[in-house]
Design an enzyme around this catalytic site. Structure first.
Site, PDB file in Angstrom:
ATOM      1  N   ASP A   1      50.822  11.384 -56.925  1.00 29.07           N
ATOM      2  CA  ASP A   1      50.891  10.837 -55.575  1.00 29.07           C
ATOM      3  C   ASP A   1      49.550  10.630 -54.903  1.00 29.07           C
ATOM      4  OD1 ASP A   1      50.348  13.521 -55.482  1.00 29.07           O
ATOM      5  OD2 ASP A   1      51.604  13.937 -53.741  1.00 29.07           O
ATOM      6  N   GLU A   2      48.438  10.758 -55.639  1.00 24.15           N
ATOM      7  CA  GLU A   2      47.147  10.586 -54.962  1.00 24.15           C
ATOM      8  C   GLU A   2      46.092  10.023 -55.903  1.00 24.15           C
ATOM      9  OE1 GLU A   2      44.989  14.188 -53.865  1.00 24.15           O
ATOM     10  OE2 GLU A   2      46.465  15.358 -55.002  1.00 24.15           O
TER      11      GLU A   2
ATOM     12  N   ASP B   1      46.903   9.237 -50.355  1.00 25.30           N
ATOM     13  CA  ASP B   1      47.845  10.305 -50.692  1.00 25.30           C
ATOM     14  C   ASP B   1      49.215   9.930 -50.130  1.00 25.30           C
ATOM     15  OD1 ASP B   1      49.048  12.663 -51.397  1.00 25.30           O
ATOM     16  OD2 ASP B   1      47.728  13.960 -50.238  1.00 25.30           O
TER      17      ASP B   1
END
Length: 374
Positions: free
Chosen positions: A108-109, A14
């Site tokens: 973002d992850e 993350d």
């Protein structure tokens, strides 16, 4: 070695304060200051906040006006999603360069399947270092025997955390944490558990599974018991297929004029179809979403005989659904959706090309908190 590697089968990576971190690359003078990325309208919400701003209680999805009251000295920046998607694509390219099986669950992850890696810890540390060198972004990593443990572990020591836990270690470490810590246990379920005196994961684990089933139903109750024990069977990559795509807008002021609503719906339909064409996707179900000024939310949908990404057809169906509903009150939010998506050859030219819409960059599905059905 076999037992060690079985405990390290899954990772969750993350990017820390992703949007803010990208903005700080452009505005390095803001490092160390409270920074909030949020829209500008009166109903704008916080997209993300720097860790300095979070100390004041500012958090994602919070109304921007509330964030200003909590942290008046914060610097507010408008979001730049084209840039965020571009950086995300670069990050995920690096991730796929290290691990073969990846499940992207947001810009973002992502979840990573670590099976077969000789040294999972070392591999993840090399990946984090490479992302830092290439993008100046820091990442937090959680590693464990399943996606649930990995996800919770990655959140445990942000920013730049690196947490490795077995299932048993996760149970021990988070015993005193509230059930809402777990992906899939939302506020309503957490409130029901609290009403029963179950305010910690340790307390939830102590309840016989049959009692949870009697109170929450067979599926829900059983899943609550399993999650409290940090058990999860989902495979990395098992939920990557996107089944729908939508565009929606919350208005700065409520809209009553039907013609204005139609104009905005047409704009969103063009944007949506431009994205579908760019991805080579088509769908059979056209739907709208209407949220009134009293927060009542209504959806309407119609399924076509054949899948489409034709802007004229999608717009016409959305307009028809809106006219049939005829919102009885001013509208706060309006959206359009195409569902039942399937792959198809993107047309070389067509109505969408004339709209001037830019093809959307490929991005991961929204984080769905492990898609656990609670």
């Amino acid at each position: 070695m076999t037992e060690e590697r079985s405990q390290l089968s899954t990772a969750h990576i993350d990017c820390d304060a992703f949007y803010v971190s990208i903005e700080l690359r452009r505005h390095p003078q803001l490092r160390g200051k409270p920074v909030v990325v949020a829209g500008r309208g009166p109903r704008a919400v916080v997209t993300t906040a720097s860790y300095e701003a979070r100390r004041f209680g500012v958090g994602s999805a919070m109304p921007a006006a509330q964030a200003r009251r909590l942290c008046p000295e914060a610097v507010f920046l408008a979001p730049d999603f084209p840039t965020y998607r571009e950086v995300s694509a670069r990050v995920m390219e690096l991730v796929r360069g290290h691990v073969e099986r990846v499940e992207v669950v947001g810009l973002d992850e992502a979840y990573l399947d670590l099976e077969g890696l000789h040294s999972p810890r070392a591999a993840m540390r090399r990946l984090v270092a490479e992302i830092k060198r290439a993008t100046q972004l820091s990442c937090s990593v959680g590693i464990g025997p399943n996606k649930l443990v990995a996800k919770v572990a990655s959140d445990a020591e942000k920013p730049a955390g690196f947490v490795v836990l077995s299932r048993e270690q996760a149970c021990e470490r988070f015993a005193g944490s509230p059930p809402g810590l777990l992906p899939g246990i939302g506020p309503k379920t957490a409130a029901r558990l609290a009403a029963l005196g179950l305010t910690t994961l340790e307390a939830l684990r102590a309840v016989p599974e049959q009692e949870l089933i009697s109170r929450f139903g067979p599926h829900h109750g059983r899943e609550l018991a399993r999650r409290a024990r940090f058990e999860h069977d989902g495979e990395v990559g098992a939920r990557t297929r996107t089944v729908s795509e939508s565009r929606e807008r919350t208005f700065d002021t409520d809209v009553s004029d039907p013609e204005q609503l139609r104009e905005m719906l047409a704009v969103m339909a063009r944007q949506l179809c431009a994205s579908l064409v760019a991805r080579g996707r088509r769908g059979r179900t056209i739907g709208i979403k209407v949220r009134l000024d009293d927060f009542k939310t209504v959806t309407r949908a119609h399924t076509l005989a054949e899948a489409t990404c034709d802007v004229e057809l999608v717009t016409a169906e959305a307009m028809r659904l809106l006219a049939e509903y005829a919102p009885p009150r001013p509208v706060r939010l309006l959206g359009v959706r195409v569902a039942g998506l399937s792959a198809g050859d993107p047309p070389a030219a067509g109505p969408v090309a004339a709209t001037g819409g830019k093809p959307a960059r490929r991005e991961g599905a929204r984080a769905d908190q492990l898609a656990l059905p609670v």
